[in-house]
Design a protein around this motif. Structure first.
Motif, PDB file in Angstrom:
ATOM      1  N   LYS A  41      36.092  86.841  49.611  1.00 21.78           N
ATOM      2  CA  LYS A  41      35.598  87.797  48.639  1.00 21.78           C
ATOM      3  C   LYS A  41      34.272  87.345  48.060  1.00 21.78           C
ATOM      4  N   MET A  42      34.274  86.142  47.498  1.00 17.25           N
ATOM      5  CA  MET A  42      33.042  85.678  46.875  1.00 17.25           C
ATOM      6  C   MET A  42      32.600  84.376  47.512  1.00 17.25           C
ATOM      7  N   ILE A  43      31.313  84.314  47.715  1.00 14.06           N
ATOM      8  CA  ILE A  43      30.736  83.141  48.360  1.00 14.06           C
ATOM      9  C   ILE A  43      29.672  82.564  47.454  1.00 14.06           C
ATOM     10  N   SER A  44      29.764  81.273  47.177  1.00 16.29           N
ATOM     11  CA  SER A  44      28.769  80.674  46.290  1.00 16.29           C
ATOM     12  C   SER A  44      27.424  80.597  47.012  1.00 16.29           C
ATOM     13  N   GLY A  45      26.367  80.471  46.260  1.00 16.40           N
ATOM     14  CA  GLY A  45      25.027  80.432  46.828  1.00 16.40           C
ATOM     15  C   GLY A  45      24.791  79.265  47.759  1.00 16.40           C
ATOM     16  N   GLU A  46      25.497  78.166  47.503  1.00 10.12           N
ATOM     17  CA  GLU A  46      25.248  76.970  48.295  1.00 10.12           C
ATOM     18  C   GLU A  46      25.976  76.989  49.636  1.00 10.12           C
ATOM     19  N   ALA A  47      27.018  77.831  49.766  1.00 15.36           N
ATOM     20  CA  ALA A  47      27.798  77.822  51.018  1.00 15.36           C
ATOM     21  C   ALA A  47      26.952  78.163  52.247  1.00 15.36           C
ATOM     22  N   PRO A  48      26.132  79.222  52.209  1.00 17.22           N
ATOM     23  CA  PRO A  48      25.288  79.487  53.381  1.00 17.22           C
ATOM     24  C   PRO A  48      24.292  78.367  53.656  1.00 17.22           C
ATOM     25  N   ILE A  49      23.884  77.674  52.595  1.00 19.68           N
ATOM     26  CA  ILE A  49      22.940  76.569  52.785  1.00 19.68           C
ATOM     27  C   ILE A  49      23.625  75.421  53.529  1.00 19.68           C
ATOM     28  N   VAL A  50      24.851  75.130  53.141  1.00 17.02           N
ATOM     29  CA  VAL A  50      25.616  74.103  53.851  1.00 17.02           C
ATOM     30  C   VAL A  50      25.823  74.541  55.301  1.00 17.02           C
ATOM     31  N   PHE A  51      26.134  75.824  55.492  1.00 17.33           N
ATOM     32  CA  PHE A  51      26.357  76.332  56.843  1.00 17.33           C
ATOM     33  C   PHE A  51      25.097  76.268  57.696  1.00 17.33           C
ATOM     34  N   SER A  52      23.958  76.528  57.049  1.00 17.45           N
ATOM     35  CA  SER A  52      22.705  76.471  57.806  1.00 17.45           C
ATOM     36  C   SER A  52      22.570  75.109  58.472  1.00 17.45           C
ATOM     37  N   LYS A  53      22.883  74.070  57.723  1.00 18.55           N
ATOM     38  CA  LYS A  53      22.808  72.715  58.262  1.00 18.55           C
ATOM     39  C   LYS A  53      23.920  72.484  59.269  1.00 18.55           C
ATOM     40  N   ALA A  54      25.133  72.924  58.941  1.00 21.17           N
ATOM     41  CA  ALA A  54      26.278  72.717  59.833  1.00 21.17           C
ATOM     42  C   ALA A  54      26.054  73.404  61.177  1.00 21.17           C
ATOM     43  N   CYS A  55      25.487  74.600  61.130  1.00 17.57           N
ATOM     44  CA  CYS A  55      25.231  75.333  62.375  1.00 17.57           C
ATOM     45  C   CYS A  55      24.193  74.610  63.215  1.00 17.57           C
ATOM     46  N   GLU A  56      23.208  74.044  62.546  1.00 17.79           N
ATOM     47  CA  GLU A  56      22.192  73.277  63.260  1.00 17.79           C
ATOM     48  C   GLU A  56      22.856  72.119  64.002  1.00 17.79           C
ATOM     49  N   LEU A  57      23.731  71.399  63.299  1.00 20.85           N
ATOM     50  CA  LEU A  57      24.426  70.269  63.911  1.00 20.85           C
ATOM     51  C   LEU A  57      25.292  70.744  65.059  1.00 20.85           C
ATOM     52  N   PHE A  58      25.940  71.874  64.861  1.00 21.04           N
ATOM     53  CA  PHE A  58      26.806  72.424  65.886  1.00 21.04           C
ATOM     54  C   PHE A  58      25.998  72.778  67.136  1.00 21.04           C
ATOM     55  N   VAL A  59      24.903  73.480  66.949  1.00 24.75           N
ATOM     56  CA  VAL A  59      24.067  73.870  68.088  1.00 24.75           C
ATOM     57  C   VAL A  59      23.553  72.623  68.803  1.00 24.75           C
ATOM     58  N   GLU A  60      23.132  71.639  68.012  1.00 21.79           N
ATOM     59  CA  GLU A  60      22.603  70.414  68.614  1.00 21.79           C
ATOM     60  C   GLU A  60      23.660  69.722  69.460  1.00 21.79           C
ATOM     61  N   GLU A  61      24.870  69.635  68.933  1.00 22.63           N
ATOM     62  CA  GLU A  61      25.913  68.924  69.669  1.00 22.63           C
ATOM     63  C   GLU A  61      26.291  69.667  70.941  1.00 22.63           C
ATOM     64  N   LEU A  62      26.497  70.964  70.825  1.00 28.66           N
ATOM     65  CA  LEU A  62      26.883  71.733  72.005  1.00 28.66           C
ATOM     66  C   LEU A  62      25.763  71.735  73.044  1.00 28.66           C
ATOM     67  N   THR A  63      24.527  71.810  72.553  1.00 30.51           N
ATOM     68  CA  THR A  63      23.381  71.801  73.464  1.00 30.51           C
ATOM     69  C   THR A  63      23.285  70.472  74.208  1.00 30.51           C
ATOM     70  N   LYS A  64      23.465  69.373  73.468  1.00 27.97           N
ATOM     71  CA  LYS A  64      23.381  68.057  74.107  1.00 27.97           C
ATOM     72  C   LYS A  64      24.436  67.910  75.194  1.00 27.97           C
ATOM     73  N   ARG A  65      25.632  68.350  74.883  1.00 29.26           N
ATOM     74  CA  ARG A  65      26.714  68.229  75.865  1.00 29.26           C
ATOM     75  C   ARG A  65      26.458  69.125  77.072  1.00 29.26           C
ATOM     76  N   ALA A  66      25.972  70.325  76.809  1.00 26.72           N
ATOM     77  CA  ALA A  66      25.690  71.242  77.918  1.00 26.72           C
ATOM     78  C   ALA A  66      24.586  70.668  78.806  1.00 26.72           C
ATOM     79  N   TRP A  67      23.616  70.048  78.165  1.00 20.63           N
ATOM     80  CA  TRP A  67      22.487  69.488  78.918  1.00 20.63           C
ATOM     81  C   TRP A  67      22.945  68.389  79.876  1.00 20.63           C
ATOM     82  N   LEU A  68      23.918  67.596  79.433  1.00 16.72           N
ATOM     83  CA  LEU A  68      24.456  66.555  80.302  1.00 16.72           C
ATOM     84  C   LEU A  68      25.033  67.179  81.569  1.00 16.72           C
ATOM     85  N   ILE A  69      25.633  68.348  81.420  1.00 14.90           N
ATOM     86  CA  ILE A  69      26.200  69.034  82.571  1.00 14.90           C
ATOM     87  C   ILE A  69      25.085  69.607  83.440  1.00 14.90           C
ATOM     88  N   THR A  70      24.047  70.100  82.812  1.00 16.74           N
ATOM     89  CA  THR A  70      22.886  70.596  83.566  1.00 16.74           C
ATOM     90  C   THR A  70      22.329  69.466  84.438  1.00 16.74           C
TER      91      THR A  70
END
Lengths: 117, 152
Positions: A41-70
């Motif tokens: 229902k309600m999301i604090s202002g800082e939650a998307p900011i934390v997610f922005s960083k978390a998503c970056e980490l997520f993309v980086e990790e998945l990308t690194k692993r995918a690259w190893l397969i490439t």
């Protein structure tokens, strides 16, 4: 401090250092959060900011692993199947398995997923 | 109609349910590119798949965080809830580092209010850089993914 590896961009400041404080649009993150569950229902202002960083980490990790397969395939262009294989072979990405394997009859990823059961 | 982001059978191309709920491909592509060597290339399909994975990631973590709030009878999902959810779901490294990022962010936001009240010229850029440097420090102990899982 540990020296960063070849693929690490930690020293150069990562993405956020170059593009501004947040590299992902906060409003869009918030919309996706709201859509995920009716409970939200309600999301604090800082939650998307934390997610922005978390998503970056997520993309980086998945990308690194995918690259190893490439690289295993002796290629220099990351393909969708590389991402799919990285998902399938990483436990914490289990929640993504159904997303990346849309056709269980074809594609290397589907075959791999079938083997893992 | 079921409009659940977690529904099975979401197609990879021109998806319906998640189509307008993706992060921009340019942003996602940029993050991918910057973690890879300069000679690396990324197919458009790989970027699109990553977009969908990120949206799914956000939904997955948010559901966990929101359930915790519901159990504790709180209405607002805050930054700490996200951090705890990340740790619960197995993203330990993210959760710990982000908690400190968050507390530093809160400190700086508090300072920024004071600074702006005293000096109109403001130090906003410096604050963001401090935050970024702190985050880099806190994540410097992150392990790069080991290859064990890939060669099972």
């Amino acid at each position: 401090m540990r020296q960063p590896g070849a693929y690490s961009k930690l020293l150069s400041g990562g993405v956020s250092g170059k593009t501004g404080p947040h590299s992902l649009p906060l409003a869009r993150i918030k919309k996706i959060m709201k859509k995920s569950s009716e409970d939200v229902k309600m999301i604090s202002g800082e939650a998307p900011i934390v997610f922005s960083k978390a998503c970056e980490l997520f993309v980086e990790e998945l990308t690194k692993r995918a690259w190893l397969i490439t690289l295993q395939g002796k290629r220099r262009t990351m393909q969708k199947d590389d991402v799919a294989s990285a998902v399938i072979t990483t436990d914490i990405f289990d929640f993504l398995v159904n997303l990346v394997v849309e056709d269980r009859n074809n594609s290397t990823a589907a075959v791999a997923a079938n083997k893992l059961g | 109609m079921e409009d659940n982001i977690n529904s099975e059978g979401a197609s990879s191309s021109s998806s319906t349910t998640t189509d307008n709920m993706l992060l921009p491909i340019a942003n996602v592509g940029r993050i991918m590119k910057q973690i890879l060597p300069s000679n690396a290339k990324i197919s458009k399909e790989a970027k699109e798949t990553m977009q969908e994975c990120v949206s799914e990631f956000i939904g997955f973590v948010t559901s966990e965080a929101s359930e915790k709030c519901r159990n504790e009878r709180r209405k607002t999902v805050n930054g700490e809830d996200i951090c705890s959810a990340l740790q619960t779901l197995g993203f330990d490294d993210y959760g710990g580092a982000l908690k400190r990022y968050l507390s530093r962010y809160r400190e700086i936001e508090g300072d920024r209010v004071v600074i702006n009240q005293n000096k109109p010229s403001g130090n906003n850029n410096n604050n963001n850089n401090i935050l970024q440097e702190d985050f880099l420090l806190y994540t410097s102990t992150n392990k790069t993914p080991n290859n064990d899982n890939l060669f099972d």
